[in-house]
Each structure stands twice: as structure tokens, then as C-alpha cells.
Design a protein around this motif. Structure first.
Motif, PDB file in Angstrom:
ATOM      1  N   VAL A 126       0.828  -1.205   0.000  1.00 20.73           N
ATOM      2  CA  VAL A 126       0.000   0.000   0.000  1.00 20.73           C
ATOM      3  C   VAL A 126       0.864   1.256   0.000  1.00 20.73           C
ATOM      4  N   PHE A 127       1.905   1.254   0.836  1.00 22.09           N
ATOM      5  CA  PHE A 127       2.798   2.406   0.949  1.00 22.09           C
ATOM      6  C   PHE A 127       4.213   2.010   0.577  1.00 22.09           C
ATOM      7  N   ALA A 128       4.927   2.931  -0.031  1.00 20.79           N
ATOM      8  CA  ALA A 128       6.345   2.733  -0.330  1.00 20.79           C
ATOM      9  C   ALA A 128       7.118   3.754   0.488  1.00 20.79           C
ATOM     10  N   LEU A 129       7.756   3.284   1.577  1.00 28.95           N
ATOM     11  CA  LEU A 129       8.438   4.179   2.502  1.00 28.95           C
ATOM     12  C   LEU A 129       9.906   3.802   2.651  1.00 28.95           C
ATOM     13  N   THR A 130      10.696   4.767   3.115  1.00 33.99           N
ATOM     14  CA  THR A 130      12.083   4.485   3.460  1.00 33.99           C
ATOM     15  C   THR A 130      12.110   3.599   4.700  1.00 33.99           C
ATOM     16  N   GLU A 131      13.256   3.002   4.985  1.00 35.63           N
ATOM     17  CA  GLU A 131      13.369   2.174   6.186  1.00 35.63           C
ATOM     18  C   GLU A 131      13.105   2.987   7.446  1.00 35.63           C
ATOM     19  N   GLU A 132      13.618   4.219   7.460  1.00 36.79           N
ATOM     20  CA  GLU A 132      13.379   5.091   8.608  1.00 36.79           C
ATOM     21  C   GLU A 132      11.887   5.391   8.756  1.00 36.79           C
ATOM     22  N   GLY A 133      11.210   5.593   7.630  1.00 37.14           N
ATOM     23  CA  GLY A 133       9.778   5.851   7.661  1.00 37.14           C
ATOM     24  C   GLY A 133       9.004   4.691   8.257  1.00 37.14           C
ATOM     25  N   TRP A 134       9.355   3.466   7.834  1.00 36.33           N
ATOM     26  CA  TRP A 134       8.683   2.288   8.376  1.00 36.33           C
ATOM     27  C   TRP A 134       8.953   2.143   9.867  1.00 36.33           C
ATOM     28  N   ARG A 135      10.200   2.423  10.297  1.00 37.90           N
ATOM     29  CA  ARG A 135      10.521   2.321  11.725  1.00 37.90           C
ATOM     30  C   ARG A 135       9.694   3.303  12.543  1.00 37.90           C
ATOM     31  N   LYS A 136       9.626   4.552  12.067  1.00 34.43           N
ATOM     32  CA  LYS A 136       8.866   5.564  12.798  1.00 34.43           C
ATOM     33  C   LYS A 136       7.380   5.237  12.824  1.00 34.43           C
ATOM     34  N   LEU A 137       6.854   4.790  11.682  1.00 34.57           N
ATOM     35  CA  LEU A 137       5.433   4.463  11.612  1.00 34.57           C
ATOM     36  C   LEU A 137       5.106   3.284  12.524  1.00 34.57           C
ATOM     37  N   THR A 138       5.964   2.281  12.517  1.00 30.56           N
ATOM     38  CA  THR A 138       5.756   1.107  13.367  1.00 30.56           C
ATOM     39  C   THR A 138       5.798   1.498  14.841  1.00 30.56           C
ATOM     40  N   PHE A 139       6.767   2.340  15.210  1.00 29.81           N
ATOM     41  CA  PHE A 139       6.882   2.772  16.610  1.00 29.81           C
ATOM     42  C   PHE A 139       5.644   3.552  17.029  1.00 29.81           C
ATOM     43  N   ARG A 140       5.177   4.446  16.170  1.00 26.40           N
ATOM     44  CA  ARG A 140       3.997   5.249  16.513  1.00 26.40           C
ATOM     45  C   ARG A 140       2.754   4.382  16.685  1.00 26.40           C
ATOM     46  N   TRP A 141       2.572   3.408  15.782  1.00 32.33           N
ATOM     47  CA  TRP A 141       1.405   2.539  15.901  1.00 32.33           C
ATOM     48  C   TRP A 141       1.513   1.641  17.132  1.00 32.33           C
ATOM     49  N   ALA A 142       2.701   1.194  17.460  1.00 32.99           N
ATOM     50  CA  ALA A 142       2.882   0.380  18.663  1.00 32.99           C
ATOM     51  C   ALA A 142       2.496   1.190  19.898  1.00 32.99           C
ATOM     52  N   CYS A 143       2.940   2.442  19.960  1.00 35.80           N
ATOM     53  CA  CYS A 143       2.568   3.322  21.077  1.00 35.80           C
ATOM     54  C   CYS A 143       1.061   3.567  21.102  1.00 35.80           C
ATOM     55  N   PHE A 144       0.474   3.715  19.929  1.00 34.63           N
ATOM     56  CA  PHE A 144      -0.975   3.956  19.856  1.00 34.63           C
ATOM     57  C   PHE A 144      -1.749   2.748  20.362  1.00 34.63           C
ATOM     58  N   PHE A 145      -1.280   1.552  20.045  1.00 31.49           N
ATOM     59  CA  PHE A 145      -1.958   0.348  20.541  1.00 31.49           C
ATOM     60  C   PHE A 145      -1.876   0.262  22.062  1.00 31.49           C
ATOM     61  N   VAL A 146      -0.745   0.692  22.640  1.00 38.23           N
ATOM     62  CA  VAL A 146      -0.632   0.744  24.100  1.00 38.23           C
ATOM     63  C   VAL A 146      -1.657   1.732  24.653  1.00 38.23           C
ATOM     64  N   PHE A 147      -1.766   2.883  23.996  1.00 35.90           N
ATOM     65  CA  PHE A 147      -2.751   3.894  24.404  1.00 35.90           C
ATOM     66  C   PHE A 147      -4.170   3.322  24.371  1.00 35.90           C
ATOM     67  N   LEU A 148      -4.514   2.604  23.290  1.00 38.66           N
ATOM     68  CA  LEU A 148      -5.863   2.020  23.185  1.00 38.66           C
ATOM     69  C   LEU A 148      -6.105   0.984  24.279  1.00 38.66           C
ATOM     70  N   ALA A 149      -5.080   0.189  24.597  1.00 39.25           N
ATOM     71  CA  ALA A 149      -5.228  -0.817  25.655  1.00 39.25           C
ATOM     72  C   ALA A 149      -5.501  -0.138  26.997  1.00 39.25           C
ATOM     73  N   LEU A 150      -4.743   0.914  27.298  1.00 37.13           N
ATOM     74  CA  LEU A 150      -4.935   1.637  28.557  1.00 37.13           C
ATOM     75  C   LEU A 150      -6.290   2.347  28.575  1.00 37.13           C
TER      76      LEU A 150
END
Length: 198
Positions: A126-150
């Protein structure tokens, strides 16, 4: 047919496909909400399980595959929904969002720790991102999932059952959509040129 017509047709088909996916994934939540409002949490949970399994089958038939995240969600719905019905204890279905979001967060954080941005495997087509982009996006979504759990932990403790169901259906979805839209800047900053993504 001109190239413009072809592009427009392709865009229309993509838009229709995304809308259909949204309806298929949202369907079980709507069933859960409506049934809970009319017949209570236990009937709602039972039909939620059935609608979730139907949603998986529909994804397989319509799109040729079952995405990983809905599959994990369905597994937890069946297990915790089943416990809710078996033990007649609504706590288990209330814990389901916490467990699901916790699993997603743990998997994404675990991937990052091992040097892999797992979202690139899920959304690389779906998206074509740099490696840094994927790392940042993955980290943000991981944090967001923690937020949703809390957030779910707070919600089921502070709200009545009916209020929690309403919040789950009409609160979590808009919050998730706003968060997803807020990532557009990151997607644009780290997008690969077409020639690089081939």
C-alpha cells in the motif's frame, strides 16, 4: 479507453474495495452494538462471535485472503467471547480490546527490537516508505496500541456496560481514524519515489 479513463477506473475500483473492506471489518461491531442495545451483553457477545467469523469468511471470499490483524482479533474474540458466554461473566469480553491491542503493541515493539519494522510486511503493498519511515510508523502505531489498551482499561472500569459498548463502537473507531490521518505527514516525508520503490 484512454489512459485517463483507465486510471479513473482503477481509482474507483480501489475506492470501492477499501469501502467494502471497511464495511466487512466494521460489521461485527455494529452487530455487537445493536444486539447489546436490544438483548443485552451476552446475546451481543454471541452474535459478535458469529459476525466476526462471517467477516473473516467474507474477507477470504471477497479479497482472496484474511489479513493478519483481523485474524488475531477474531481469535481473541472467540476465546474471550466464549469465556464470557460459558462463565456468564461480561468481564472477559471487556478485556478483549486490552488483550488485542496489547498483542499488537508487543508484536510491533518486538519486531523493532529485532531490527524489523513489521508494518512494512503488512502494508508494503500500500505504501512505499524508506526504512526510517517504516521504523517511525511502526513505533507510533505500537505506542498507539498501548494507548488504546490503557484507554479500554479505563473505559470498562469507569463506564456502565452499555456505555462501554457505545464507546467501543463509536469512540475507538473515530480515535483510530484521527490517529491514522495524523500520520499522513510522516508518510509523505518518507515516501519513496516510484522508481526507487520498484
Amino acid at each position: 479507453m484512454s489512459q485517463t479513463d483507465t486510471t479513473k477506473t482503477g481509482t474507483d475500483e480501489s475506492g470501492t474495495r477499501q469501502l467494502l473492506k471497511f464495511v466487512v471489518e466494521l460489521g461485527p461491531l455494529v452487530v455487537f452494538f445493536l444486539t447489546n442495545a436490544r438483548a443485552g451483553i451476552f446475546w451481543g457477545t454471541g452474535l459478535f462471535i458469529g459476525a466476526t467469523l462471517i467477516s473473516l469468511a467474507a474477507s477470504r471470499i471477497l479479497f482472496g485472503r484474511i489479513p493478519v490483524m483481523p485474524l488475531i482479533t477474531a481469535f481473541v474474540v472467540v476465546v474471550f467471547g466464549g469465556l464470557t458466554l460459558l462463565l456468564q461473566d461480561e468481564l472477559f469480553i471487556k478485556l478483549k480490546p486490552t488483550i488485542v491491542n496489547g498483542i499488537f503493541a508487543a508484536v510491533l515493539f518486538g519486531g523493532l527490537l529485532s531490527g524489523r519494522s513489521l508494518l512494512s510486511y503488512l502494508f508494503g503493498d500500500v505504501f512505499a516508505l524508506t526504512e526510517e519511515g517504516w521504523r517511525k510508523l511502526t513505533f507510533r502505531w505500537a505506542c498507539f496500541f498501548v494507548f488504546l489498551a490503557l484507554l479500554n482499561e479505563l473505559a470498562w472500569r469507569l463506564l456502565t456496560t452499555d456505555q462501554w459498548v457505545t464507546f467501543k463502537v463509536f469512540g475507538i473507531m473515530p480515535i483510530t481514524m484521527v490517529f491514522a490521518l495524523s500520520q499522513m505527514g510522516l508518510l509523505q516525508r518518507h515516501a519513496l519515489e516510484k522508481s526507487e520503490s520498484k
